[in-house]
Design an enzyme around this catalytic site. Structure first.
Site, PDB file in Angstrom:
ATOM      1  N   GLY A  55      -1.064 -41.179 -21.232  1.00 59.06           N
ATOM      2  CA  GLY A  55      -2.064 -41.200 -20.419  1.00 59.06           C
ATOM      3  C   GLY A  55      -2.992 -42.095 -20.591  1.00 59.06           C
ATOM      4  O   GLY A  55      -3.417 -42.095 -21.486  1.00 59.06           O
ATOM      5  N   CYS A 115       1.087 -39.488 -27.457  1.00 60.68           N
ATOM      6  CA  CYS A 115      -0.323 -40.144 -27.447  1.00 60.68           C
ATOM      7  C   CYS A 115      -1.633 -39.079 -26.934  1.00 60.68           C
ATOM      8  O   CYS A 115      -1.630 -38.106 -27.218  1.00 60.68           O
ATOM      9  CB  CYS A 115      -0.159 -41.208 -26.426  1.00 60.68           C
ATOM     10  SG  CYS A 115      -1.753 -42.032 -26.757  1.00 60.68           S
ATOM     11  N   TYR A 116      -1.609 -39.289 -25.338  1.00 63.15           N
ATOM     12  CA  TYR A 116      -2.382 -38.184 -24.301  1.00 63.15           C
ATOM     13  C   TYR A 116      -1.350 -36.669 -24.510  1.00 63.15           C
ATOM     14  O   TYR A 116      -2.448 -36.172 -24.968  1.00 63.15           O
ATOM     15  CB  TYR A 116      -3.166 -39.250 -23.636  1.00 63.15           C
ATOM     16  CG  TYR A 116      -3.589 -37.721 -22.388  1.00 63.15           C
ATOM     17  CD1 TYR A 116      -4.981 -37.241 -21.952  1.00 63.15           C
ATOM     18  CD2 TYR A 116      -3.095 -36.839 -21.396  1.00 63.15           C
ATOM     19  CE1 TYR A 116      -5.741 -36.989 -21.994  1.00 63.15           C
ATOM     20  CE2 TYR A 116      -3.357 -35.920 -20.327  1.00 63.15           C
ATOM     21  CZ  TYR A 116      -5.456 -35.794 -20.641  1.00 63.15           C
ATOM     22  OH  TYR A 116      -6.075 -35.558 -20.019  1.00 63.15           O
ATOM     23  N   HIS A 169       2.969 -44.381 -29.782  1.00 62.99           N
ATOM     24  CA  HIS A 169       3.673 -44.451 -28.815  1.00 62.99           C
ATOM     25  C   HIS A 169       5.425 -44.822 -29.542  1.00 62.99           C
ATOM     26  O   HIS A 169       5.701 -46.046 -29.702  1.00 62.99           O
ATOM     27  CB  HIS A 169       3.720 -45.312 -28.203  1.00 62.99           C
ATOM     28  CG  HIS A 169       2.539 -45.169 -26.664  1.00 62.99           C
ATOM     29  ND1 HIS A 169       2.168 -44.076 -26.008  1.00 62.99           N
ATOM     30  CD2 HIS A 169       1.008 -45.343 -27.462  1.00 62.99           C
ATOM     31  CE1 HIS A 169       1.362 -43.892 -25.038  1.00 62.99           C
ATOM     32  NE2 HIS A 169       0.431 -45.383 -25.797  1.00 62.99           N
ATOM     33  N   GLU A 180       8.387 -44.548 -28.016  1.00 66.09           N
ATOM     34  CA  GLU A 180       8.746 -44.946 -27.048  1.00 66.09           C
ATOM     35  C   GLU A 180       8.520 -46.824 -26.580  1.00 66.09           C
ATOM     36  O   GLU A 180      10.289 -47.204 -26.342  1.00 66.09           O
ATOM     37  CB  GLU A 180       8.419 -44.710 -25.450  1.00 66.09           C
ATOM     38  CG  GLU A 180       7.233 -44.694 -24.890  1.00 66.09           C
ATOM     39  CD  GLU A 180       6.273 -43.977 -24.675  1.00 66.09           C
ATOM     40  OE1 GLU A 180       6.228 -43.369 -26.425  1.00 66.09           O
ATOM     41  OE2 GLU A 180       5.074 -44.196 -24.799  1.00 66.09           O
ATOM     42  N   SER A 225      27.253 -55.247  -2.006  1.00 65.40           N
ATOM     43  CA  SER A 225      26.281 -56.843  -1.418  1.00 65.40           C
ATOM     44  C   SER A 225      27.044 -57.638  -2.354  1.00 65.40           C
ATOM     45  O   SER A 225      26.523 -58.325  -2.696  1.00 65.40           O
ATOM     46  CB  SER A 225      25.025 -56.405  -1.656  1.00 65.40           C
ATOM     47  OG  SER A 225      24.400 -56.283  -3.079  1.00 65.40           O
ATOM     48  N   GLY A 226      28.156 -56.446  -3.698  1.00 66.25           N
ATOM     49  CA  GLY A 226      28.323 -57.511  -4.399  1.00 66.25           C
ATOM     50  C   GLY A 226      27.491 -57.697  -5.995  1.00 66.25           C
ATOM     51  O   GLY A 226      27.827 -57.944  -6.925  1.00 66.25           O
ATOM     52  N   GLY A 227      26.230 -56.748  -5.852  1.00 67.24           N
ATOM     53  CA  GLY A 227      24.820 -56.755  -6.336  1.00 67.24           C
ATOM     54  C   GLY A 227      25.591 -55.230  -7.591  1.00 67.24           C
ATOM     55  O   GLY A 227      26.602 -54.714  -7.497  1.00 67.24           O
ATOM     56  N   VAL A 228      25.302 -55.295  -8.595  1.00 64.94           N
ATOM     57  CA  VAL A 228      25.526 -53.805  -9.156  1.00 64.94           C
ATOM     58  C   VAL A 228      25.355 -52.590  -8.721  1.00 64.94           C
ATOM     59  O   VAL A 228      26.268 -51.218  -8.763  1.00 64.94           O
ATOM     60  CB  VAL A 228      24.354 -54.047 -10.791  1.00 64.94           C
ATOM     61  CG1 VAL A 228      25.463 -53.052 -11.600  1.00 64.94           C
ATOM     62  CG2 VAL A 228      24.433 -55.428 -11.498  1.00 64.94           C
ATOM     63  N   ASP A 229      24.004 -52.213  -7.990  1.00 66.59           N
ATOM     64  CA  ASP A 229      23.695 -50.465  -7.678  1.00 66.59           C
ATOM     65  C   ASP A 229      25.246 -50.643  -6.699  1.00 66.59           C
ATOM     66  O   ASP A 229      25.707 -49.234  -7.261  1.00 66.59           O
ATOM     67  CB  ASP A 229      22.868 -50.560  -6.997  1.00 66.59           C
ATOM     68  CG  ASP A 229      21.248 -50.722  -8.313  1.00 66.59           C
ATOM     69  OD1 ASP A 229      21.521 -51.237  -9.252  1.00 66.59           O
ATOM     70  OD2 ASP A 229      20.794 -51.554  -7.778  1.00 66.59           O
ATOM     71  N   SER A 230      25.014 -50.893  -5.777  1.00 63.35           N
ATOM     72  CA  SER A 230      26.448 -50.796  -4.634  1.00 63.35           C
ATOM     73  C   SER A 230      27.998 -50.616  -5.015  1.00 63.35           C
ATOM     74  O   SER A 230      28.033 -50.466  -4.293  1.00 63.35           O
ATOM     75  CB  SER A 230      25.960 -52.109  -3.367  1.00 63.35           C
ATOM     76  OG  SER A 230      26.935 -53.228  -3.582  1.00 63.35           O
ATOM     77  N   LYS A 256      18.679 -48.460 -14.268  1.00 63.99           N
ATOM     78  CA  LYS A 256      19.576 -49.249 -13.903  1.00 63.99           C
ATOM     79  C   LYS A 256      21.296 -49.690 -15.419  1.00 63.99           C
ATOM     80  O   LYS A 256      21.922 -50.155 -15.558  1.00 63.99           O
ATOM     81  CB  LYS A 256      19.159 -50.203 -14.291  1.00 63.99           C
ATOM     82  CG  LYS A 256      20.476 -51.812 -14.375  1.00 63.99           C
ATOM     83  CD  LYS A 256      19.489 -52.246 -11.898  1.00 63.99           C
ATOM     84  CE  LYS A 256      19.899 -53.011 -11.732  1.00 63.99           C
ATOM     85  NZ  LYS A 256      19.756 -53.335 -10.254  1.00 63.99           N
TER      86      LYS A 256
END
Ligand code: XMP
Length: 537
Positions: free
Chosen positions: A63, A90-91, A178, A180, A232-237, A392
């Site tokens: 944080g 960390c925090y 950290h 991560e 839409s042709g995009g990844v998500d849809s 994603k």
């Protein structure tokens, strides 16, 4: 429009408590990369609510604050005394140390950035199998000076005498750095050790299991109803549609609006490759003329966006009505009021959208970017959001699992308004054609140079209102410049221009000026974001 349901929390997940910095999402992603399910919750959530989710482990994130700052986020003791394995970072490490009776002080020895930690490997759960000295990434002003009773100190750094502690009995662990971030050399291994050895979690969050689980959930949610999805042709849809299709097959109809602002080959990719790979029922609406006439004479980018968004919704709604009409009389609702057979609309909302709009505790705002201009308030569908627990990279993995074509799965982001906002000036059929050809060459060469995954996206922009003088053969030409805008980024909020090798740039430039009439100059955009945005409009 009805509100989407919040993501159901799954017992047995890892709760990442967000203490307010930007690290929580990254931690949650790293936990998922270790094949363990994770959820982000705000630090304001009560210990009772956290524990009610039956977490397999809790990770307290970093944080921005000092534990001594006014209004510094606090930690309820119950979180670390309930018997659930905890890792403080960390925090989170410092609030945990305090809650357990250790001491945290302002030492005056701040550590920011890279430093070296000496770790005690022998008998350590977190550092087992790692070198005794490791590069770690720090960001702290306060330091833990004394570990809580019962905890063994297992690392120190020049600025932190207690840089890690462990208590296998109570299964409590913490690190000041950290793990991560990638700059921490063995960070992921520290997380994996905590999850598997410390918390005893058996990793099972694999794309195969995820796809299966989501398919089951969709089937249960949708029942016998019909579903529509705007592609839409995009990844998500595409991945969302593939999941719903796997779950309920021909109850799903996909709508693809070809607005004429797409790049070369994109419509075909959806119409042929995607349909072939997934077997979805697809309605293609050829709206090219409609969009071109609506855009005639317009140069202002925001005006273009508004027009494209508005037209998109109109076309989509009409297509939806046609589908409803085609299936009239097959409704399942039976309440007499909403007796339309198409009940569900698929949305490609991702987990970061859910977190950013309320931490998964409320409901998501649909980002207008998802739908080009947002969907109208009174749209009579319920939303189904199969990706709302996924990041994603997980969406991509699930897409591969479902056999979505790689060209779609690895597609770089492309704005909803498409080439419409990559022509600086009025959008015309001729200009679209010029840009489409130049863009196709740039993409072809970047792909051939295997740079696709290093580049976030590479807009090619036509400066249609600028004329540049050139010489070709014996004559002078009077053409247009195009701009190459290759950028590297993690989330599009900030970006740097990608150092594409000169020979690749040279090939792109020479091919575009040779093969695309009307373009006699190729320029490279070397502006970072900020101050420049990624797109030119
Ligand atoms: P900027 O240009 O703001 O872009 O740095 C950040 C990201 O957003 C995309 N972008 C859009 N996406 N509708 C979209 O769906 C838009 O109007 C739009 N404008 C920018 C851009 O491609 C980049 O990925």
């Amino acid at each position: 429009m009805t509100e989407p349901v919040p993501p159901t929390s799954r017992p047995g997940g890892v709760l990442v408590v967000d203490f307010g910095a930007q690290y929580a999402q990254l931690i949650a992603r790293r936990v998922r990369e270790a094949d363990c399910y994770s959820e982000i919750v705000p630090h304001t959530m009560s210990a009772e609510d956290m524990l009610a989710r039956q977490p397999a482990a809790i990770i307290l994130s970093g944080g921005p604050s000092s534990v001594y700052a006014d209004g510094a986020p606090a930690l309820e003791e119950a979180v670390v005394t309930a018997g659930v394995p905890v890792l403080g970072i960390c925090y989170g490490f410092q609030v945990m140390a305090r809650a357990l009776g250790g001491s945290v002080e302002r030492t005056g020895r701040r550590e920011y950035g890279q430093t070296t930690a000496r770790v005690r490997v022998d008998g350590s759960t977190l550092f087992d199998g790692q070198p005794p000295e490791q590069v770690v990434w720090m960001s702290h002003g306060d330091a833990v000076l004394e570990a809580p009773e019962g905890c063994t100190v297992t690392a120190d750094t020049p600025g932190a005498p207690v840089a890690a502690f462990e208590d296998d009995e109570r299964r409590l662990y913490g690190v000041q750095w950290h793990p991560e971030v990638l700059h921490s050399a063995h960070g992921q291994q520290v997380l994996v050790n905590f999850l598997t050895r410390g918390a005893g979690i058996r990793p099972s969050w694999t794309s195969e299991n995820v796809a299966e689980e989501l398919v089951d959930q969709i089937r249960a949610q949708v029942g016998e109803d019909r579903v529509i999805c705007g592609l839409s042709g995009g990844v998500d849809s595409s991945v969302a549609a593939a999941l719903v299709n796997r779950a309920v097959g021909d109850q799903l109809t996909c709508v693809f609006v070809d607005h004429g602002l797409l790049r070369q080959g994109e419509a075909e990719q959806v119409e042929q490759d995607f349909v072939e790979a997934t077997g979805v029922d697809l309605v293609v609406v050829d709206a090219r003329e409609r969009f071109l006439s609506a855009l005639a004479g317009v140069s202002d980018p925001e005006e273009k966006r508004k027009i494209i968004g508005r037209e998109f919704i109109r076309v989509f709604e009409q297509a939806a009505r046609d589908i409803v009409h085609a299936h009239e009389g097959t409704g399942q609702d039976g309440d007499g009021q909403h007796d339309h057979p198409v009940r569900w609309l698929v949305q490609g909302t991702l987990y970061p959208d859910v977190v950013e709009s309320g931490g998964g505790t409320g409901t998501a705002n649909i980002k207008s970017h998802h739908n080009v201009g947002g969907l109208p308030e009174d749209l009579q569908f319920e939303l189904i959001e199969p990706l709302r627990t996924l990041f994603k990279d997980e969406v991509r993995q699930v897409g591969l699992e479902l056999g979505v074509p790689e060209a779609i799965v690895w597609r770089q982001p492309f704005p909803g308004p498409g080439l419409g906002i990559r022509i600086v000036g009025e959008v015309t059929a001729e200009r679209l054609d010029i840009l489409r050809r130049a863009d196709a060459i740039a993409r072809e060469e970047l792909t051939a140079a295997r740079l696709d995954r290093d580049i976030w996206q590479c807009p090619v922009v036509l400066l249609a209102d600028v004329r540049s003088v050139g010489v070709q053969g014996d004559g002078r030409t009077y053409g247009h410049p195009v701009v190459l805008r290759p950028v590297s980024s993690e989330d599009a909020m900030t970006a740097d221009w990608t150092r594409v090798p000169y020979d690749v740039l040279a090939r792109i430039s020479s091919r575009i000026t040779n093969e695309v009439e009307d373009v006699n100059r190729v320029v490279l955009d070397i502006t970072s974001k900020p101050p420049g945005t990624i797109e030119w409009e």
